[in-house]
Structures are given as C-alpha cells and as structure tokens.
Design a protein around this motif. Sequence first.
Motif, PDB file in Angstrom:
ATOM      1  N   GLU A 104       5.821  12.592 -13.213  1.00  0.00           N
ATOM      2  CA  GLU A 104       7.173  13.009 -13.611  1.00  0.00           C
ATOM      3  C   GLU A 104       7.583  12.344 -14.925  1.00  0.00           C
ATOM      4  OE1 GLU A 104      10.216  11.593 -10.992  1.00  0.00           O
ATOM      5  OE2 GLU A 104      11.733  12.973 -11.777  1.00  0.00           O
ATOM      6  N   LEU A 105       7.360  11.037 -14.968  1.00  0.00           N
ATOM      7  CA  LEU A 105       7.738  10.274 -16.149  1.00  0.00           C
ATOM      8  C   LEU A 105       6.788  10.554 -17.318  1.00  0.00           C
ATOM      9  CD1 LEU A 105       9.677   8.080 -16.997  1.00  0.00           C
ATOM     10  CD2 LEU A 105       8.134   6.399 -16.007  1.00  0.00           C
ATOM     11  N   THR A 106       5.493  10.634 -17.004  1.00  0.00           N
ATOM     12  CA  THR A 106       4.479  10.884 -18.030  1.00  0.00           C
ATOM     13  C   THR A 106       4.806  12.186 -18.762  1.00  0.00           C
ATOM     14  OG1 THR A 106       2.948  10.014 -16.370  1.00  0.00           O
ATOM     15  CG2 THR A 106       1.985  10.840 -18.417  1.00  0.00           C
TER      16      THR A 106
ATOM     17  N   TYR B  53       2.438  -2.869  -6.637  1.00  0.00           N
ATOM     18  CA  TYR B  53       1.267  -2.216  -6.031  1.00  0.00           C
ATOM     19  C   TYR B  53      -0.035  -2.733  -6.625  1.00  0.00           C
ATOM     20  CZ  TYR B  53       5.167   0.574  -4.654  1.00  0.00           C
ATOM     21  OH  TYR B  53       6.373   0.937  -4.134  1.00  0.00           O
ATOM     22  N   ALA B  54       0.073  -3.614  -7.612  1.00  0.00           N
ATOM     23  CA  ALA B  54      -1.139  -4.116  -8.284  1.00  0.00           C
ATOM     24  C   ALA B  54      -1.702  -5.307  -7.523  1.00  0.00           C
ATOM     25  CB  ALA B  54      -0.788  -4.513  -9.718  1.00  0.00           C
ATOM     26  N   ASP B  55      -3.022  -5.422  -7.506  1.00  0.00           N
ATOM     27  CA  ASP B  55      -3.650  -6.587  -6.858  1.00  0.00           C
ATOM     28  C   ASP B  55      -3.341  -7.850  -7.643  1.00  0.00           C
ATOM     29  OD1 ASP B  55      -4.828  -5.191  -4.774  1.00  0.00           O
ATOM     30  OD2 ASP B  55      -6.543  -4.622  -6.015  1.00  0.00           O
TER      31      ASP B  55
ATOM     32  N   ALA C 272       5.159   0.628 -17.590  1.00  0.00           N
ATOM     33  CA  ALA C 272       4.655   0.536 -16.206  1.00  0.00           C
ATOM     34  C   ALA C 272       5.881   0.529 -15.304  1.00  0.00           C
ATOM     35  CB  ALA C 272       3.810  -0.706 -15.996  1.00  0.00           C
ATOM     36  N   CYS C 273       6.170   1.681 -14.729  1.00  0.00           N
ATOM     37  CA  CYS C 273       7.412   1.845 -13.963  1.00  0.00           C
ATOM     38  C   CYS C 273       7.102   1.810 -12.476  1.00  0.00           C
ATOM     39  CB  CYS C 273       8.066   3.164 -14.343  1.00  0.00           C
ATOM     40  SG  CYS C 273       8.403   3.212 -16.109  1.00  0.00           S
ATOM     41  N   TRP C 274       7.648   0.831 -11.789  1.00  0.00           N
ATOM     42  CA  TRP C 274       7.463   0.674 -10.338  1.00  0.00           C
ATOM     43  C   TRP C 274       5.975   0.547 -10.016  1.00  0.00           C
ATOM     44  CZ3 TRP C 274      12.054  -0.181  -8.173  1.00  0.00           C
ATOM     45  CH2 TRP C 274      13.188   0.402  -8.774  1.00  0.00           C
TER      46      TRP C 274
ATOM     47  N   ARG D  70       0.871  -1.183   0.000  1.00  0.00           N
ATOM     48  CA  ARG D  70       0.000   0.000   0.000  1.00  0.00           C
ATOM     49  C   ARG D  70       0.904   1.229   0.000  1.00  0.00           C
ATOM     50  NH1 ARG D  70      -4.055  -2.111  -2.230  1.00  0.00           N
ATOM     51  NH2 ARG D  70      -4.764  -3.991  -1.190  1.00  0.00           N
ATOM     52  N   LEU D  71       0.940   1.908  -1.119  1.00  0.00           N
ATOM     53  CA  LEU D  71       1.816   3.077  -1.235  1.00  0.00           C
ATOM     54  C   LEU D  71       1.171   4.249  -0.501  1.00  0.00           C
ATOM     55  CD1 LEU D  71       4.416   3.853  -2.834  1.00  0.00           C
ATOM     56  CD2 LEU D  71       2.895   4.653  -4.647  1.00  0.00           C
ATOM     57  N   SER D  72       1.838   4.745   0.555  1.00  0.00           N
ATOM     58  CA  SER D  72       1.272   5.879   1.289  1.00  0.00           C
ATOM     59  C   SER D  72       1.330   7.119   0.406  1.00  0.00           C
ATOM     60  CB  SER D  72       2.095   6.154   2.548  1.00  0.00           C
ATOM     61  OG  SER D  72       2.507   4.958   3.144  1.00  0.00           O
TER      62      SER D  72
ATOM     63  N   ASP E  91       1.425   5.253 -20.291  1.00  0.00           N
ATOM     64  CA  ASP E  91       2.197   5.128 -19.051  1.00  0.00           C
ATOM     65  C   ASP E  91       1.229   4.667 -17.958  1.00  0.00           C
ATOM     66  OD1 ASP E  91       4.103   5.334 -17.064  1.00  0.00           O
ATOM     67  OD2 ASP E  91       3.798   7.493 -16.791  1.00  0.00           O
ATOM     68  N   VAL E  92       1.310   3.400 -17.597  1.00  0.00           N
ATOM     69  CA  VAL E  92       0.373   2.825 -16.620  1.00  0.00           C
ATOM     70  C   VAL E  92       0.843   3.178 -15.203  1.00  0.00           C
ATOM     71  CG1 VAL E  92      -0.593   0.665 -15.739  1.00  0.00           C
ATOM     72  CG2 VAL E  92      -0.137   0.910 -18.195  1.00  0.00           C
ATOM     73  N   GLY E  93      -0.044   3.743 -14.396  1.00  0.00           N
ATOM     74  CA  GLY E  93       0.317   4.122 -13.020  1.00  0.00           C
ATOM     75  C   GLY E  93       1.201   5.352 -13.025  1.00  0.00           C
TER      76      GLY E  93
ATOM     77  N   PRO F  79      -8.674   7.833 -14.964  1.00  0.00           N
ATOM     78  CA  PRO F  79      -8.704   7.012 -13.756  1.00  0.00           C
ATOM     79  C   PRO F  79      -8.875   5.548 -14.174  1.00  0.00           C
ATOM     80  CG  PRO F  79     -10.449   8.688 -13.763  1.00  0.00           C
ATOM     81  CD  PRO F  79      -9.885   8.645 -15.135  1.00  0.00           C
ATOM     82  N   GLY F  80      -8.194   4.641 -13.516  1.00  0.00           N
ATOM     83  CA  GLY F  80      -8.362   3.228 -13.881  1.00  0.00           C
ATOM     84  C   GLY F  80      -7.246   2.383 -13.328  1.00  0.00           C
ATOM     85  N   HIS F  81      -7.370   1.073 -13.550  1.00  0.00           N
ATOM     86  CA  HIS F  81      -6.396   0.102 -13.056  1.00  0.00           C
ATOM     87  C   HIS F  81      -5.726  -0.614 -14.219  1.00  0.00           C
ATOM     88  CE1 HIS F  81      -8.731   0.687  -9.402  1.00  0.00           C
ATOM     89  NE2 HIS F  81      -7.674   0.237  -8.750  1.00  0.00           N
TER      90      HIS F  81
HETATM   91  C1  SAM Z   1       5.688   3.904  -7.041  1.00  0.00           C
HETATM   92  S1  SAM Z   1       4.457   4.713  -7.945  1.00  0.00           S
HETATM   93  C2  SAM Z   1       5.250   4.911  -9.512  1.00  0.00           C
HETATM   94  C3  SAM Z   1       4.668   6.050 -10.327  1.00  0.00           C
HETATM   95  C4  SAM Z   1       5.315   6.290 -11.676  1.00  0.00           C
HETATM   96  N1  SAM Z   1       5.120   5.180 -12.573  1.00  0.00           N
HETATM   97  C5  SAM Z   1       6.762   6.592 -11.526  1.00  0.00           C
HETATM   98  O1  SAM Z   1       7.617   5.773 -11.897  1.00  0.00           O
HETATM   99  O2  SAM Z   1       7.070   7.688 -11.021  1.00  0.00           O
HETATM  100  C6  SAM Z   1       3.261   3.456  -8.296  1.00  0.00           C
HETATM  101  C7  SAM Z   1       2.019   3.981  -8.962  1.00  0.00           C
HETATM  102  O3  SAM Z   1       1.207   2.876  -9.393  1.00  0.00           O
HETATM  103  C8  SAM Z   1      -0.129   3.185  -9.105  1.00  0.00           C
HETATM  104  N2  SAM Z   1      -0.883   1.933  -9.030  1.00  0.00           N
HETATM  105  C9  SAM Z   1      -1.106   1.145  -7.958  1.00  0.00           C
HETATM  106  N3  SAM Z   1      -1.868   0.084  -8.303  1.00  0.00           N
HETATM  107  C10 SAM Z   1      -2.110   0.203  -9.627  1.00  0.00           C
HETATM  108  C11 SAM Z   1      -2.863  -0.564 -10.560  1.00  0.00           C
HETATM  109  N4  SAM Z   1      -3.490  -1.678 -10.197  1.00  0.00           N
HETATM  110  N5  SAM Z   1      -2.918  -0.117 -11.828  1.00  0.00           N
HETATM  111  C12 SAM Z   1      -2.263   0.999 -12.211  1.00  0.00           C
HETATM  112  N6  SAM Z   1      -1.549   1.767 -11.368  1.00  0.00           N
HETATM  113  C13 SAM Z   1      -1.475   1.374 -10.091  1.00  0.00           C
HETATM  114  C14 SAM Z   1      -0.052   3.939  -7.794  1.00  0.00           C
HETATM  115  O4  SAM Z   1      -1.227   4.673  -7.509  1.00  0.00           O
HETATM  116  C15 SAM Z   1       1.146   4.823  -8.034  1.00  0.00           C
HETATM  117  O5  SAM Z   1       0.812   6.021  -8.659  1.00  0.00           O
END
Ligand code: SAM
Length: 304
Positions: A80-82, A156-158, A150-152, A39-41, A73-75, A132-134
């Motif tokens: 910053e990266l986007t 955090y994904a289920d 999808a960076c880092w 869980r990312l705070s 760019d997912v997540g 907004p989305g997953h």
């Molecule tokens: C550590 S951050 C990295 C953000 C960005 N990609 C970067 O490198 O700066 C992880 C991101 O993934 C998002 N995230 C978490 N679960 C996700 C999911 N199921 N689908 C897409 N993004 C998700 C979080 O909300 C958060 O913004």
Amino acid sequence: MSTTDTTATTDVLSAADFAAHPFLGPLDRRPAHYRGPHRLSHSGWLNFADRLERREEMAAILAAVATSRRVLDVGGGTGELTRAVAAQVGRCVTVEPHARRVEALQTAGAVSSGNVPHVFEATGTAEIEVLPGHAEALPFPDAAFDAVLACWVLPYADDPDRAVREMARVCERGTPGSRVVLIGGAPDNELVSLLNEVCVPLAGEPHDHQGHLLADAARTLGESGFPVISLHRTEAALHFPEIDLEQRITIAAATLTDFWYEDHPRAADMREALRPALRRHFARRPHAIGDQGIVLMALCESLS
Ligand SMILES: C[S@@+](CC[C@H](N)C(=O)[O-])C[C@H]1O[C@@H](n2cnc3c(N)ncnc32)[C@H](O)[C@@H]1O
C-alpha cells in the motif's frame, strides 16, 4: 513543544535528548533488551489491514519523501505504502522477506518471480521494484538511496539494530536531505495496549514496547551519520462499523488475536479474554481502535 507533551504532533531534537522523549515511551516501562520479533500472521494481518484507516500516516510518509528521488521501502508488506510512494516519486524499491507478500507485491503485471529484482508498473509511469530479502542484509551497495523507509517493520525483525545499521548504510549520508524514516507505535497506541494487557501475558511473552525500538534506532542512526532526529505523531485506527455490540466485540477480538497470535495454541483463550477489555474500550470509543504511530525521521544535517 515541551518534552513532556505526548499529544502535539511534531518535534525536532538532537541525538542527545531523544532518549527521554515521551513520544518514545512509556518511559517507565522501557525494557533493557529487545523482546524478540512478533510473528505477523499472514491472513490475520490482511484482515487487520482491511480495517485500518491511516490517511494521516500515509500523508506524513509522502511528505517525508517529497523531495526524494531514490526511495527504498523496507518490508513492503501489502505494498500500500510502496505504491503510494512510487506514484509520487516515480519509482520505489521494496525488500520483503515473506514469500506470499513478495508474490502479492509482484502480482500486478508480474513477468518473473524468485530471487531476482522484479519491476512492474505501479500507476501510470511509476515503477516498483520488488526484491525478496531482509532488512538485516539489504541487497544494495552503500549510499544507493536518498530515502529509506521502514514502516511498522522493526518489531518483526530478528535483529532491529542490525536492520537500522543496514538502512543507514544504503542511505546516502553527507547529502543534505538524505533521510531514514521509521514508523513504530506511539506510547498510547490503543491496539498495542490491548494486546499487551490481554494477549501478551497469555502467550507468556515480554510486553511489547515500540518506543524503545525507536529510541535505540535513533541512537544507532545518530552513530551512523544521521544525528538530526524529528518525531511526528500520527493518528490511525482500525474501524469496526458493526452495529451489534456483541458481534463487534467478537470480530475485534478475532482481528486483534489473529494479528500476532493466529496460530498460537492459546489463541482461543486470547479471543475470549479480550471480550471484557474490548467492551470497556468500545464504551469509550464505540467503533474504532487507535493504531497511533510515531514517525521518526533521521537526517544527516538540519534542513533549516
Ligand atoms: C506490519 S507489516 C508493515 C508493512 C508495510 N511497511 C506497511 O506499513 O504497510 C511488517 C512487514 O515487515 C516485514 N518484515 C518482517 N521482518 C522483516 C525483516 N527482517 N526485514 C524486512 N521486512 C521484514 C513483514 O513481512 C511485513 O511485510
């Protein structure tokens, strides 16, 4: 490069041999199953991001999409990266589930919010579209992009496997140059090692192993039409310029704890327990904690 070398920066390999690659280690600690999401705070992560220097990683991502035209760019997180991708390519789409991060991504030039695509100007004529989305259910038709990043994000994904299948689905396959690019932690990532050593046991959770997520992703991408895998190691680090060692340890202990465990009932214990580990760490590396990454690029066919 030798497959036992953990320090060289690039490698190209086929789907058959990435599973035992040391970049996706530590090989002797690979878990049988995904531990479940961290869980990312929110504020904890913003403090963390303020201290993170990742020029090399950004350069690797920008090089990975140098010839791409339609990038997802997912997540997107803080964006910053986007923004950097949009500035290079002209446009970047991002999907982000966290409401406050979507809001932050939309801040510059916002004209609307809610469950609708939102387009604003990034830099100059560059555009960012925020949805907004997953990752597990990407709101796009098949083959909508020629590069998906999808960076880092996977830790955090289920359901990381479903997320990777979705990324492959929305990425054009069969077109030379189409690619899925993931970043996760390197086996010797100093930040993850400290969290694994001190905080994860106090939380009573299984240890974090990002190489296993990348290895599973590589297998899934191979099955989904992207069998040519390259791995590239990048250096990045959190910086702690504070002169006074005790102050530096206090700040670092809070930064690390609050990254994953800001609201955890044992957060205070974690901050305290991190102190001796950080003292040892700063004796070796006085003002930085490494956040070394592995960039995994999956192509549908070899570019050579
Ligand atoms: C550590 S951050 C990295 C953000 C960005 N990609 C970067 O490198 O700066 C992880 C991101 O993934 C998002 N995230 C978490 N679960 C996700 C999911 N199921 N689908 C897409 N993004 C998700 C979080 O909300 C958060 O913004």
